[in-house]
Design a protein around this motif. Structure first.
Motif, mmCIF file in Angstrom:
data_model
loop_
_atom_site.group_PDB
_atom_site.id
_atom_site.type_symbol
_atom_site.label_atom_id
_atom_site.label_comp_id
_atom_site.label_asym_id
_atom_site.label_seq_id
_atom_site.Cartn_x
_atom_site.Cartn_y
_atom_site.Cartn_z
ATOM 1 N N LEU A 54 0.857 -1.184 0.000
ATOM 2 C CA LEU A 54 0.000 0.000 0.000
ATOM 3 C C LEU A 54 0.891 1.230 0.000
ATOM 4 O O LEU A 54 1.683 1.428 0.912
ATOM 5 C CB LEU A 54 -0.910 0.009 1.233
ATOM 6 N N LYS A 55 0.783 2.030 -1.049
ATOM 7 C CA LYS A 55 1.513 3.299 -1.144
ATOM 8 C C LYS A 55 0.490 4.397 -1.351
ATOM 9 O O LYS A 55 -0.235 4.396 -2.346
ATOM 10 C CB LYS A 55 2.495 3.290 -2.312
ATOM 11 N N ARG A 56 0.437 5.302 -0.377
ATOM 12 C CA ARG A 56 -0.554 6.376 -0.337
ATOM 13 C C ARG A 56 -1.955 5.791 -0.456
ATOM 14 O O ARG A 56 -2.405 5.102 0.427
ATOM 15 C CB ARG A 56 -0.254 7.415 -1.397
ATOM 16 N N ASP A 57 -2.649 6.025 -1.551
ATOM 17 C CA ASP A 57 -4.013 5.499 -1.702
ATOM 18 C C ASP A 57 -4.096 4.441 -2.806
ATOM 19 O O ASP A 57 -5.164 4.123 -3.289
ATOM 20 C CB ASP A 57 -4.997 6.636 -1.974
ATOM 21 N N THR A 58 -2.935 3.877 -3.193
ATOM 22 C CA THR A 58 -2.881 2.869 -4.245
ATOM 23 C C THR A 58 -2.416 1.541 -3.653
ATOM 24 O O THR A 58 -1.410 1.485 -2.951
ATOM 25 C CB THR A 58 -1.919 3.298 -5.369
ATOM 26 N N LEU A 59 -3.155 0.482 -3.947
ATOM 27 C CA LEU A 59 -2.799 -0.853 -3.494
ATOM 28 C C LEU A 59 -2.187 -1.618 -4.664
ATOM 29 O O LEU A 59 -2.801 -1.752 -5.721
ATOM 30 C CB LEU A 59 -4.038 -1.592 -2.969
ATOM 31 N N TYR A 60 -0.952 -2.086 -4.465
ATOM 32 C CA TYR A 60 -0.245 -2.863 -5.476
ATOM 33 C C TYR A 60 -0.278 -4.331 -5.061
ATOM 34 O O TYR A 60 0.179 -4.687 -3.981
ATOM 35 C CB TYR A 60 1.208 -2.403 -5.609
ATOM 36 N N ILE A 61 -0.823 -5.167 -5.936
ATOM 37 C CA ILE A 61 -0.904 -6.600 -5.689
ATOM 38 C C ILE A 61 -0.095 -7.311 -6.767
ATOM 39 O O ILE A 61 -0.337 -7.123 -7.955
ATOM 40 C CB ILE A 61 -2.372 -7.099 -5.751
ATOM 41 N N GLN A 62 0.866 -8.128 -6.329
ATOM 42 C CA GLN A 62 1.653 -8.903 -7.273
ATOM 43 C C GLN A 62 1.154 -10.329 -7.261
ATOM 44 O O GLN A 62 1.064 -10.957 -6.195
ATOM 45 C CB GLN A 62 3.132 -8.850 -6.907
ATOM 46 N N LEU A 63 0.813 -10.817 -8.439
ATOM 47 C CA LEU A 63 0.257 -12.166 -8.582
ATOM 48 C C LEU A 63 1.179 -13.020 -9.439
ATOM 49 O O LEU A 63 1.799 -12.520 -10.386
ATOM 50 C CB LEU A 63 -1.132 -12.103 -9.225
ATOM 51 N N SER A 64 1.266 -14.301 -9.126
ATOM 52 C CA SER A 64 2.127 -15.200 -9.891
ATOM 53 C C SER A 64 1.405 -15.810 -11.098
ATOM 54 O O SER A 64 2.027 -16.453 -11.924
ATOM 55 C CB SER A 64 2.655 -16.311 -8.988
ATOM 56 N N SER A 65 0.116 -15.584 -11.230
ATOM 57 C CA SER A 65 -0.664 -16.143 -12.329
ATOM 58 C C SER A 65 -1.206 -15.018 -13.206
ATOM 59 O O SER A 65 -1.982 -14.170 -12.746
ATOM 60 C CB SER A 65 -1.830 -16.969 -11.778
ATOM 61 N N SER A 66 -0.810 -15.008 -14.462
ATOM 62 C CA SER A 66 -1.280 -13.968 -15.373
ATOM 63 C C SER A 66 -2.773 -14.134 -15.691
ATOM 64 O O SER A 66 -3.480 -13.157 -15.888
ATOM 65 C CB SER A 66 -0.467 -13.964 -16.666
ATOM 66 N N GLU A 90 -12.191 4.673 3.752
ATOM 67 C CA GLU A 90 -11.715 4.670 2.368
ATOM 68 C C GLU A 90 -10.218 4.915 2.333
ATOM 69 O O GLU A 90 -9.745 6.048 2.353
ATOM 70 C CB GLU A 90 -12.446 5.727 1.539
ATOM 71 N N ILE A 91 -9.477 3.829 2.289
ATOM 72 C CA ILE A 91 -8.015 3.901 2.232
ATOM 73 C C ILE A 91 -7.543 3.740 0.796
ATOM 74 O O ILE A 91 -6.645 4.436 0.344
ATOM 75 C CB ILE A 91 -7.396 2.790 3.112
ATOM 76 N N ILE A 92 -8.180 2.825 0.067
ATOM 77 C CA ILE A 92 -7.744 2.456 -1.280
ATOM 78 C C ILE A 92 -8.608 3.171 -2.310
ATOM 79 O O ILE A 92 -9.829 3.091 -2.269
ATOM 80 C CB ILE A 92 -7.850 0.931 -1.471
ATOM 81 N N LYS A 93 -7.949 3.856 -3.226
ATOM 82 C CA LYS A 93 -8.667 4.509 -4.322
ATOM 83 C C LYS A 93 -8.304 3.898 -5.668
ATOM 84 O O LYS A 93 -9.031 4.043 -6.635
ATOM 85 C CB LYS A 93 -8.366 6.008 -4.328
ATOM 86 N N LYS A 94 -7.157 3.217 -5.722
ATOM 87 C CA LYS A 94 -6.704 2.628 -6.972
ATOM 88 C C LYS A 94 -6.073 1.277 -6.679
ATOM 89 O O LYS A 94 -5.394 1.103 -5.676
ATOM 90 C CB LYS A 94 -5.680 3.555 -7.645
ATOM 91 N N LEU A 95 -6.319 0.308 -7.560
ATOM 92 C CA LEU A 95 -5.768 -1.038 -7.420
ATOM 93 C C LEU A 95 -4.938 -1.358 -8.651
ATOM 94 O O LEU A 95 -5.421 -1.240 -9.770
ATOM 95 C CB LEU A 95 -6.901 -2.068 -7.265
ATOM 96 N N VAL A 96 -3.686 -1.734 -8.426
ATOM 97 C CA VAL A 96 -2.788 -2.103 -9.525
ATOM 98 C C VAL A 96 -2.419 -3.562 -9.351
ATOM 99 O O VAL A 96 -1.846 -3.952 -8.331
ATOM 100 C CB VAL A 96 -1.522 -1.218 -9.537
ATOM 101 N N LEU A 97 -2.750 -4.361 -10.342
ATOM 102 C CA LEU A 97 -2.424 -5.794 -10.323
ATOM 103 C C LEU A 97 -1.195 -6.000 -11.196
ATOM 104 O O LEU A 97 -1.187 -5.621 -12.366
ATOM 105 C CB LEU A 97 -3.597 -6.611 -10.842
ATOM 106 N N ARG A 98 -0.186 -6.599 -10.620
ATOM 107 C CA ARG A 98 1.073 -6.825 -11.364
ATOM 108 C C ARG A 98 1.272 -8.291 -11.628
ATOM 109 O O ARG A 98 0.901 -9.129 -10.881
ATOM 110 C CB ARG A 98 2.265 -6.324 -10.552
#
Length: 98
Positions: A54-66, A90-98
């Motif tokens: 979690l960086k600021r209001d963006t949640l970064y999730i790293q997944l091993s399955s495309s 409301e903590i998360i405003k954006k979700l980034v899936l890697r």
């Protein structure tokens, strides 16, 4: 030596005061987001999750399955809503899936 505060507080109020005085909310939010992700997504998705950040209001999730990453990207906004409801604010405003 500071004066002693003789007002009686219950333990939850004392902990909330301690957290706010020492600026610990951001760190606790990071821990709470990880727990909420594990609880809401279950073991199936959790097994493919390699990193949660979690960086600021963006949640970064790293997944091993495309394939899973592509599938979760369709429900991006719903995941954000569910996580924020689980966290109670409301903590998360954006979700980034890697």
């Amino acid at each position: 030596m500071p004066k002693r505060n003789n007002t009686i507080l219950n333990i939850s109020d004392a902990l909330k005061d301690f957290v706010t005085e020492n600026n610990l909310e951001k760190g606790l939010d990071k821990v709470n987001v990880r727990e909420a992700w594990a609880k809401l997504m279950g073991n199936g998705i959790n097994n493919y999750t390699t990193a949660i950040e979690l960086k600021r209001d963006t949640l970064y999730i790293q997944l091993s399955s495309s394939a899973l990453r592509e599938e979760l990207s369709y429900g991006n906004q719903k995941i954000i809503t569910l996580l924020n409801e689980e966290l109670g604010k409301e903590i998360i405003k954006k979700l980034v899936l890697r």
